[in-house]
Design an enzyme around this catalytic site. Structure first.
Site, mmCIF file in Angstrom:
data_model
loop_
_atom_site.group_PDB
_atom_site.id
_atom_site.type_symbol
_atom_site.label_atom_id
_atom_site.label_comp_id
_atom_site.label_asym_id
_atom_site.label_seq_id
_atom_site.Cartn_x
_atom_site.Cartn_y
_atom_site.Cartn_z
ATOM 1 N N ASP A 202 15.270 -30.165 11.691
ATOM 2 C CA ASP A 202 14.060 -29.602 12.288
ATOM 3 C C ASP A 202 12.777 -30.079 11.601
ATOM 4 O O ASP A 202 12.723 -30.172 10.369
ATOM 5 C CB ASP A 202 14.183 -28.075 12.145
ATOM 6 N N GLU B 21 14.422 -34.329 14.543
ATOM 7 C CA GLU B 21 13.326 -33.875 15.404
ATOM 8 C C GLU B 21 11.990 -34.270 14.789
ATOM 9 O O GLU B 21 11.675 -33.867 13.667
ATOM 10 C CB GLU B 21 13.335 -32.356 15.563
HETATM 11 C C1 GLC Z 1 10.752 -26.924 15.454
HETATM 12 C C2 GLC Z 1 11.488 -25.968 16.344
HETATM 13 C C3 GLC Z 1 10.581 -24.849 16.734
HETATM 14 C C4 GLC Z 1 10.155 -24.128 15.490
HETATM 15 C C5 GLC Z 1 9.532 -25.105 14.501
HETATM 16 C C6 GLC Z 1 9.383 -24.480 13.162
HETATM 17 O O1 GLC Z 1 9.737 -27.567 16.103
HETATM 18 O O2 GLC Z 1 11.996 -26.642 17.457
HETATM 19 O O3 GLC Z 1 11.180 -23.970 17.616
HETATM 20 O O4 GLC Z 1 9.253 -23.141 15.808
HETATM 21 O O5 GLC Z 1 10.313 -26.252 14.315
HETATM 22 O O6 GLC Z 1 10.613 -24.360 12.526
#
Ligand code: GLC
Ligand code: MG
Length: 678
Positions: free
Chosen positions: A302, A372
């Site tokens: 993440d 991500e």
């Molecule tokens: C990522 C997740 C999101 C979350 C953020 C903080 O972007 O997909 O849902 O709020 O990280 O962890």
């Protein structure tokens, strides 16, 4: 004994000839012993000529035979034969090694199956508290199997105060009671593995919850933990610099105990870890190992671009230099030169990849790394997560560019977004496609109801791994959430940014609460259309969004050209995006015509590689299934997708190489025109 051995194999026959191995069975033992003259048995001088005059005859004695065997006309063919055998054996061994070395690796599980994302709060509630849980997921694994999907990514279920619904982790080694227990997790994993399904966990390295024990110790200045987070001098009214949080406002919060501010890229309840501290790196690596030991099949990592920040803490440049600095409170008002993608980030990820490789050695147990990072127009930054040809990193750097399709909803727009990825992806890497997730509006709400099916068809016919967010396979829509119902912290900052609408409970059936929960209330409201838009109803309808999703998923697995063949652009305009999928060594190919605009009739007569007539293998309008269409007149309605099958001898690829991409070399040996299953 000795006399026997004299008559045995490999005897030296004095000056005569070498006996290459025969037994003089008829010779008396005493005569054989010691009498080399008689053993030699060579004809006396003068008689030799006589021997050579006669032709070979049946039953001739060995002495004569040996004589002949030394003649060139017998020796030569024998030697040629000998060397031929040696050379062809070596060639065969060489060829085998070359085929093994040149042939591509078989597709791994994360390449051959789509990935299905489960938001655990919303998938299935097993205990009637209105919130989904792990047992609920175990109950519904059949649905994943029905979709012919083998890989499931589950959003976080760690122990958490749920300020960001699990993306604020209090304990990385524990399960939140709302989702169940560690035993429930073990059961879920075992049940998935029993069914041949893979489980991908969410891993959130950038930050923890402010309730994490490390943060409590850090806040109180504990010697070991004081630098686990990012602290900077400040006072209660003035943050250290102009940095802002993704969720809005300053990314610094003052703590009286330390008379310092800590940094948080997201909520103030999500303090950022300090990855420049080797202890933090070590702790997080141990957490990776903990879950790998448990047997998880990979991680979706993440918010990675935020993992490191510049040590100098200088202000970030403003997008609009004339804007009053006091009014800056959203991430889009600054250039993130000092808070994202800092030097050293990829070293951390490569170390984790090495850890994961240790657990990937058994066949079929590859642990996948999905990353991500929203890099918007700086796509080259996303591509860096792929690593280099020599240093491995992410297998799937999430491709979020198709999320822009609803705002580029034309054939040209679709081709442009696909091409953006294909032309930027480093050679030898595997593409992937995302059309929705828990952070983005659902397709039906961003692109419109008319385009759900065609976008699913695009997703499942492109080369590479598709990711499907739960509910998209039945065309679920965003829900309306009134301001007082807002749950999402991002929505509390700005109702227009709320992510609640796309997180509503899964619509399983037309029963109360769509079969999601027995509770009186669910954590977010259900979409009222659940009475008709639900899994149960769509399973009974062969023309449903679900039926088509499933059929495409099955077809994708069955057809090698769809799974790993060439993708070639054939045409695009304001309405349609047309590409084909073909594979060397296979006559069967597919033409995909996707309409993202208005009704259109397409003339592809000058594409000479296509036959005059093509068969509609699948249309998003079921009434068109099985029809024959003439290539000079391919009609599609608004939002229609056609997957057409045809047979070809002349492949499109070599003649139009610049329009074609291959995701992975096919298991095809041109020289022998064979395709082998891999
Ligand atoms: C990522 C997740 C999101 C979350 C953020 C903080 O972007 O997909 O849902 O709020 O990280 O962890
Ligand atoms: Mg529950």
């Amino acid at each position: 004994m000795s006399s026997r051995s004299n008559n045995g194999i490999g005897m030296e026959l004095g000056e005569c000839i070498h006996n290459t191995g025969f037994h003089e069975v008829d010779k008396p033992e005493d005569a054989a012993a010691g009498d080399s003259e008689s053993r030699c048995s060579m004809p006396p001088d003068g008689q030799l000529d006589a021997y050579t005059q006669i032709k070979p005859y049946a039953g001739m004695p060995k002495e004569v035979l040996l004589l002949y065997s030394h003649q060139a006309r017998y020796r030569l063919p024998r030697e040629i034969l000998f060397w031929l055998i040696i050379v062809s054996t070596l060639a065969l061994v060489g060829l085998t090694i070359a085929v093994i070395a040149l042939s591509p690796a078989c597709l791994s599980w994360w390449q051959s199956s789509p990935i299905y994302q489960i938001y655990p709060r919303s998938f299935k509630d097993s205990d009637g508290d209105g919130v989904g849980d792990l047992k609920g997921i175990t109950e519904k694994l059949q649905h994943i199997e029905f979709l012919n999907i083998k890989a499931v990514w589950i959003s976080p279920f760690y122990k958490s105060p749920m300020k960001d619904f699990g993306y604020d982790v209090e304990d990385f080694r524990d399960i939140d009671p709302i989702f169940g227990t560690m035993q429930d997790f073990d059961h879920l994993l075992a049940a998935m593995h029993d069914k041949g399904l893979k489980l991908i966990m969410d891993f959130i390295p950038n930050h923890t919850s402010d309730k994490h024990s490390w943060f409590n110790l850090s806040r109180s200045g504990h010697e070991h933990y004081k630098d686990y987070y990012i602290w900077a001098p400040c006072n209660s009214t003035r943050p250290p610099n102009n940095w802002v949080s993704v969720f809005g406002n300053s990314s610094w919060t003052y703590v009286e105990d330390r008379k310092q501010c800590y940094y948080h890229q997201f909520l103030k309840e999500q303090p950022d870890l300090n990855f420049r501290n080797p202890n933090v790196r070590r702790e997080m690596t141990e957490i990776v190992r903990f879950w790998l030991e448990k047997g998880v099949d990979g991680f979706r990592m993440d918010a990675l671009k935020h993992m490191l920040e510049a040590k100098h803490l200088r202000d970030e440049p403003q997008v609009d230099p004339l804007q009053d600095p006091e009014t800056i409170d959203t991430e889009f008002e600054l250039h993130h030169d000092y808070t994202t993608t800092q030097l050293g980030l990829h070293d951390i990820l490569r170390d984790w990849r090495v850890e994961m490789d240790v657990y990937s050695r058994e066949p079929g147990r590859y642990r996948v790394m999905i990353t991500e990072s929203y890099d918007y127009e700086e796509i080259e930054k996303t591509m860096m997560y792929y690593g280099t040809p020599y240093v491995k990193e992410s297998d799937i750097p999430f491709n979020f560019y198709l999320l822009d399709l609803p705002t580029n909803l034309t054939g040209d727009g679709a081709q442009g977004l696909v091409n953006l990825w294909m032309t930027n992806m480093p050679a030898g890497k595997w593409p992937n496609w995302v059309v929705g997730n828990h952070d983005k509006p659902r397709i039906s709400s961003s692109a419109g109801l008319d385009y759900i099916r065609v976008i699913n068809m695009l997703l499942l016919t492109l080369p590479g791994t598709p990711t499907t967010y739960y509910g998209e396979e039945i065309g679920m829509e965003n829900i309306n959430v009134t301001v007082d119902q807002i749950q999402d912290p991002f929505g509390k900052f700005n109702p227009n940014s709320s992510r609640d609408p796309q997180r509503s409970p899964m619509q399983w059936s037309s029963e109360p609460n769509a079969g999601f929960s027995d509770s009186n209330t669910t954590w977010l409201p259900l979409h009222p259309n659940y009475t008709t838009v639900n899994v149960e109803a769509q399973q009974k309808d062969s023309g449903s969004v679900l039926a088509q999703y499933r059929a495409m998923s099955l077809l994708r697995e069955m057809e090698p050209s769809l799974q790993r063949g060439w993708m070639c652009y054939v045409w695009s305009d304001a309405n349609v995006f047309v590409f084909l999928r073909e594979m060397d060594g296979l006559d069967k190919a597919f033409l995909v015509v996707l309409n993202f605009g208005q009704d259109s009739v397409l003339n592809l007569s000058n594409v000479k590689e296509l036959p005059e007539w093509l068969t509609v293998r699948m249309s998003t309008r079921p009434e068109n299934d099985g029809k024959m269409l003439e290539k000079s007149s391919i009609a599609t309605a608004l939002g229609e997708g056609l997957l057409m099958e045809y047979s070809t001898e002349v492949r499109f690829n070599p003649g139009h190489a610049s329009q074609c991409f291959v995701s992975e070399k096919a298991c095809y040996l041109k020289a022998l025109d064979i395709m082998y299953k891999c």
